[in-house]
Scaffold this motif. Structure first.
Motif, PDB file in Angstrom:
ATOM      1  N   PHE A  61       0.823  -1.202   0.000  1.00 44.35           N
ATOM      2  CA  PHE A  61       0.000   0.000   0.000  1.00 44.35           C
ATOM      3  C   PHE A  61       0.864   1.261   0.000  1.00 44.35           C
ATOM      4  N   ALA A  62       1.897   1.266   0.830  1.00 46.66           N
ATOM      5  CA  ALA A  62       2.729   2.464   0.957  1.00 46.66           C
ATOM      6  C   ALA A  62       3.471   2.775  -0.336  1.00 46.66           C
ATOM      7  N   VAL A  63       4.085   1.764  -0.941  1.00 47.26           N
ATOM      8  CA  VAL A  63       4.897   2.036  -2.135  1.00 47.26           C
ATOM      9  C   VAL A  63       4.021   2.349  -3.349  1.00 47.26           C
ATOM     10  N   LEU A  64       2.876   1.669  -3.477  1.00 48.34           N
ATOM     11  CA  LEU A  64       2.007   1.956  -4.619  1.00 48.34           C
ATOM     12  C   LEU A  64       1.333   3.318  -4.458  1.00 48.34           C
ATOM     13  N   THR A  65       1.023   3.682  -3.223  1.00 47.26           N
ATOM     14  CA  THR A  65       0.467   5.024  -2.979  1.00 47.26           C
ATOM     15  C   THR A  65       1.453   6.099  -3.417  1.00 47.26           C
ATOM     16  N   GLN A  66       2.721   5.897  -3.097  1.00 46.11           N
ATOM     17  CA  GLN A  66       3.727   6.887  -3.474  1.00 46.11           C
ATOM     18  C   GLN A  66       3.892   6.948  -5.001  1.00 46.11           C
ATOM     19  N   ALA A  67       3.828   5.787  -5.678  1.00 45.23           N
ATOM     20  CA  ALA A  67       3.895   5.791  -7.141  1.00 45.23           C
ATOM     21  C   ALA A  67       2.709   6.545  -7.727  1.00 45.23           C
ATOM     22  N   CYS A  68       1.535   6.362  -7.136  1.00 48.09           N
ATOM     23  CA  CYS A  68       0.343   7.088  -7.596  1.00 48.09           C
ATOM     24  C   CYS A  68       0.452   8.579  -7.291  1.00 48.09           C
ATOM     25  N   ASN A  69       1.139   8.920  -6.203  1.00 53.47           N
ATOM     26  CA  ASN A  69       1.363  10.334  -5.899  1.00 53.47           C
ATOM     27  C   ASN A  69       2.195  11.002  -6.992  1.00 53.47           C
ATOM     28  N   LEU A  70       3.164  10.265  -7.518  1.00 48.29           N
ATOM     29  CA  LEU A  70       3.986  10.799  -8.603  1.00 48.29           C
ATOM     30  C   LEU A  70       3.136  11.067  -9.841  1.00 48.29           C
ATOM     31  N   ILE A  71       2.185  10.172 -10.083  1.00 48.46           N
ATOM     32  CA  ILE A  71       1.278  10.365 -11.219  1.00 48.46           C
ATOM     33  C   ILE A  71       0.405  11.595 -10.990  1.00 48.46           C
ATOM     34  N   GLN A  72      -0.132  11.704  -9.788  1.00 47.77           N
ATOM     35  CA  GLN A  72      -0.999  12.842  -9.470  1.00 47.77           C
ATOM     36  C   GLN A  72      -0.249  14.169  -9.604  1.00 47.77           C
ATOM     37  N   GLU A  73       0.996  14.193  -9.168  1.00 43.60           N
ATOM     38  CA  GLU A  73       1.803  15.412  -9.285  1.00 43.60           C
ATOM     39  C   GLU A  73       1.982  15.803 -10.748  1.00 43.60           C
ATOM     40  N   ASP A  74       2.220  14.827 -11.610  1.00 43.75           N
ATOM     41  CA  ASP A  74       2.394  15.137 -13.022  1.00 43.75           C
ATOM     42  C   ASP A  74       1.098  15.653 -13.642  1.00 43.75           C
ATOM     43  N   ILE A  75      -0.013  15.051 -13.262  1.00 40.30           N
ATOM     44  CA  ILE A  75      -1.303  15.490 -13.804  1.00 40.30           C
ATOM     45  C   ILE A  75      -1.585  16.941 -13.416  1.00 40.30           C
ATOM     46  N   LEU A  76      -1.264  17.286 -12.177  1.00 35.97           N
ATOM     47  CA  LEU A  76      -1.480  18.663 -11.724  1.00 35.97           C
ATOM     48  C   LEU A  76      -0.587  19.649 -12.472  1.00 35.97           C
ATOM     49  N   ARG A  77       0.602  19.191 -12.849  1.00 36.16           N
ATOM     50  CA  ARG A  77       1.517  20.058 -13.596  1.00 36.16           C
ATOM     51  C   ARG A  77       1.144  20.185 -15.076  1.00 36.16           C
ATOM     52  N   SER A  78       0.521  19.126 -15.611  1.00 38.90           N
ATOM     53  CA  SER A  78       0.298  19.051 -17.065  1.00 38.90           C
ATOM     54  C   SER A  78      -1.015  19.739 -17.442  1.00 38.90           C
ATOM     55  N   THR A  79      -0.976  21.023 -17.469  1.00 35.80           N
ATOM     56  CA  THR A  79      -2.185  21.798 -17.793  1.00 35.80           C
ATOM     57  C   THR A  79      -2.411  21.924 -19.298  1.00 35.80           C
ATOM     58  N   ASP A  80      -1.448  21.448 -20.084  1.00 42.44           N
ATOM     59  CA  ASP A  80      -1.566  21.577 -21.535  1.00 42.44           C
ATOM     60  C   ASP A  80      -2.272  20.397 -22.179  1.00 42.44           C
ATOM     61  N   ILE A  81      -2.623  19.357 -21.390  1.00 42.07           N
ATOM     62  CA  ILE A  81      -3.255  18.158 -21.953  1.00 42.07           C
ATOM     63  C   ILE A  81      -4.753  18.410 -22.120  1.00 42.07           C
ATOM     64  N   PRO A  82      -5.280  18.288 -23.336  1.00 45.93           N
ATOM     65  CA  PRO A  82      -6.725  18.487 -23.544  1.00 45.93           C
ATOM     66  C   PRO A  82      -7.548  17.480 -22.742  1.00 45.93           C
ATOM     67  N   ALA A  83      -8.717  17.872 -22.318  1.00 51.55           N
ATOM     68  CA  ALA A  83      -9.585  17.007 -21.513  1.00 51.55           C
ATOM     69  C   ALA A  83      -9.994  15.754 -22.274  1.00 51.55           C
ATOM     70  N   ARG A  84      -9.986  15.821 -23.593  1.00 52.11           N
ATOM     71  CA  ARG A  84     -10.407  14.668 -24.400  1.00 52.11           C
ATOM     72  C   ARG A  84      -9.393  13.525 -24.370  1.00 52.11           C
ATOM     73  N   VAL A  85      -8.158  13.816 -23.962  1.00 52.20           N
ATOM     74  CA  VAL A  85      -7.091  12.805 -23.991  1.00 52.20           C
ATOM     75  C   VAL A  85      -7.173  11.927 -22.745  1.00 52.20           C
ATOM     76  N   PRO A  86      -7.391  10.619 -22.896  1.00 50.63           N
ATOM     77  CA  PRO A  86      -7.506   9.743 -21.725  1.00 50.63           C
ATOM     78  C   PRO A  86      -6.161   9.538 -21.042  1.00 50.63           C
ATOM     79  N   ARG A  87      -6.229   9.364 -19.727  1.00 54.06           N
ATOM     80  CA  ARG A  87      -5.046   9.050 -18.933  1.00 54.06           C
ATOM     81  C   ARG A  87      -5.164   7.621 -18.416  1.00 54.06           C
ATOM     82  N   ILE A  88      -4.130   6.849 -18.655  1.00 53.50           N
ATOM     83  CA  ILE A  88      -4.134   5.423 -18.323  1.00 53.50           C
ATOM     84  C   ILE A  88      -2.958   5.123 -17.406  1.00 53.50           C
TER      85      ILE A  88
END
Length: 398
Positions: A153-180
């Motif tokens: 749980f701890a290590v996967l949560t931290q990996a997901c935190n890295l994803i969340q940080e990138d999403i918050l930074r990536s304001t140039d991605i159109p809403a139509r583009v899916p994130r997987i």
């Protein structure tokens, strides 16, 4: 954007003692043909390409052949699993050709892979999370130098935190583009098979599905989570976003998968949502069958003719175990895997067994005859006699 989600190829694995190379070759042909016929833009492999950390040369060559053909049709994203060696699988990843992505470094889990559709437009953002060994990743992923808790749980949560940080930074991605997101883990509520390695750390081997909602948000910025590790194809979690699925292994590796419908997940994305999810079934492997019957039925009944070329597990209903049982059954079922006697021996057979205990060499001879399908020859009997006598001498000296 059209995407195929696969996982757990386990190239190099055997089914009991039987070689599966032919099934692996057919899997590769099926996947390449499917990618072409469905005009997919990308193929995801969520861990465990190989069954061992050091795969055999033949499986490496087969993987290379499958990849080279897939890349003529689609982009390919591969993450490492708990069977792969992340270091070996990911070697030279930065030098790979365009369209092939190997994600084996946990610290790059938040690095987005921008996949394009056939027209060259941005079609999807993929985040690859390799298998995370808590004992290793609790240090590698520690954000402030303080080791994380020793848990999945701890290590996967931290990996997901890295994803969340990138999403918050990536304001140039159109809403139509899916994130997987891709991950190789055991998620709560999923159904295991007997052929997966236990991931237990500290008595806990699983993580909640909610971990992929990324923090405490009411809705997830992810649209799909492509999971690997469990070999049964299945949807995970009761919530609607993100959609979480195991593709399952392409072929069965244990009798717990006897009733699985093996399949590959075909995803169509439109306006950032998977508007169509289709499971493409495949049956190019040797089937499995558990048969419960007595020896006479197994040898003579036409009922079992249809199962003769399958991997067979037999549950024997006879009260006594006939001599040369395995060899006898293999004459009809050449891919016999195991024989389990369901009923206890009869009183007479138990008495005979007790008598044999007073004649150890007879017991040994009977064991080898039943397990090997033949009587021992004179040289083998002489060797066993010699070893037994030496053992008795040692026991007397002590």
């Amino acid at each position: 954007m059209r995407i195929l989600h696969t996982s757990d190829w386990h190239l190099g694995r055997k089914f009991a003692e039987y070689d599966l190379t032919e099934s692996f070759i057919r899997w590769g042909d099926f996947l390449v043909d499917l990618a072409r016929s469905e005009k997919v833009d990308a193929v995801l492999v969520a861990g465990d390409v190989y069954d061992r950390s050091v795969p055999g040369v033949q499986m490496i060559e087969l993987f290379e052949d499958i990849l080279s053909r897939l890349l003529c049709t689609a982009q390919v994203v591969i993450t490492s699993g708990n069977h792969d060696s992340a270091t070996r699988l990911g070697f030279g990843a930065q030098f790979l050709r365009e369209g092939l992505y190997l994600q084996t470094d946990s610290r790059r889990s938040g690095q987005p892979l921008r996949l394009c559709d056939k027209a060259g437009n941005l079609g999807a953002i993929v985040y690859g999370i390799p298998y995370l060994d808590p004992d290793v990743e609790r240090i590698r992923l520690a954000p402030d130098g303080v080791p994380l808790a020793r848990s999945h749980f701890a290590v996967l949560t931290q990996a997901c935190n890295l994803i969340q940080e990138d999403i918050l930074r990536s304001t140039d991605i159109p809403a139509r583009v899916p994130r997987i997101a891709m991950a190789h883990a055991f998620v709560n509520g999923s159904e295991k098979s007997d052929s997966e390695l236990d991931l237990s750390i500290g008595g806990v081997d699983s993580v909640p599905a909610q971990i992929f909602r990324l923090g405490k948000q009411s809705s997830s910025p992810l649209n799909y989570v492509a999971l690997g590790h469990l070999h049964g194809p299945q949807k995970v979690g009761a919530h609607t976003a993100p959609l979480i699925r195991y593709s399952g292994s392409p072929i069965p590796f244990s009798f717990s998968e006897e009733n699985h419908q093996k399949s590959t997940v075909l995803l169509d994305f439109n306006d950032s949502q998977p508007v169509h999810t289709e499971l493409i079934p495949h049956n190019f492997f040797r089937k499995l069958k558990t048969i419960r019957a007595n020896v006479a039925q197994l040898c003579n009944s036409p009922e079992f003719t249809q199962h003769e070329q399958k991997y067979v597990r037999i549950e024997l209903t006879d009260l006594e175990r006939p001599r040369d049982l395995v060899a006898t059954l293999r004459r009809r079922f050449p891919y016999l895997v195991s024989v389990l006697q369901l009923k206890q021996l009869s009183p007479n057979a138990q008495y005979t067994t007790q008598m044999l205990k007073h004649q150890p060499l007879d017991v040994i001879n009977q064991f080898f005859a039943e397990s090997g399908g033949r009587d021992l020859n004179s040289a083998e009997l002489a060797l066993i006699q010699e070893i037994w006598e030496e053992t008795e001498k040692i026991g007397t000296q002590e």
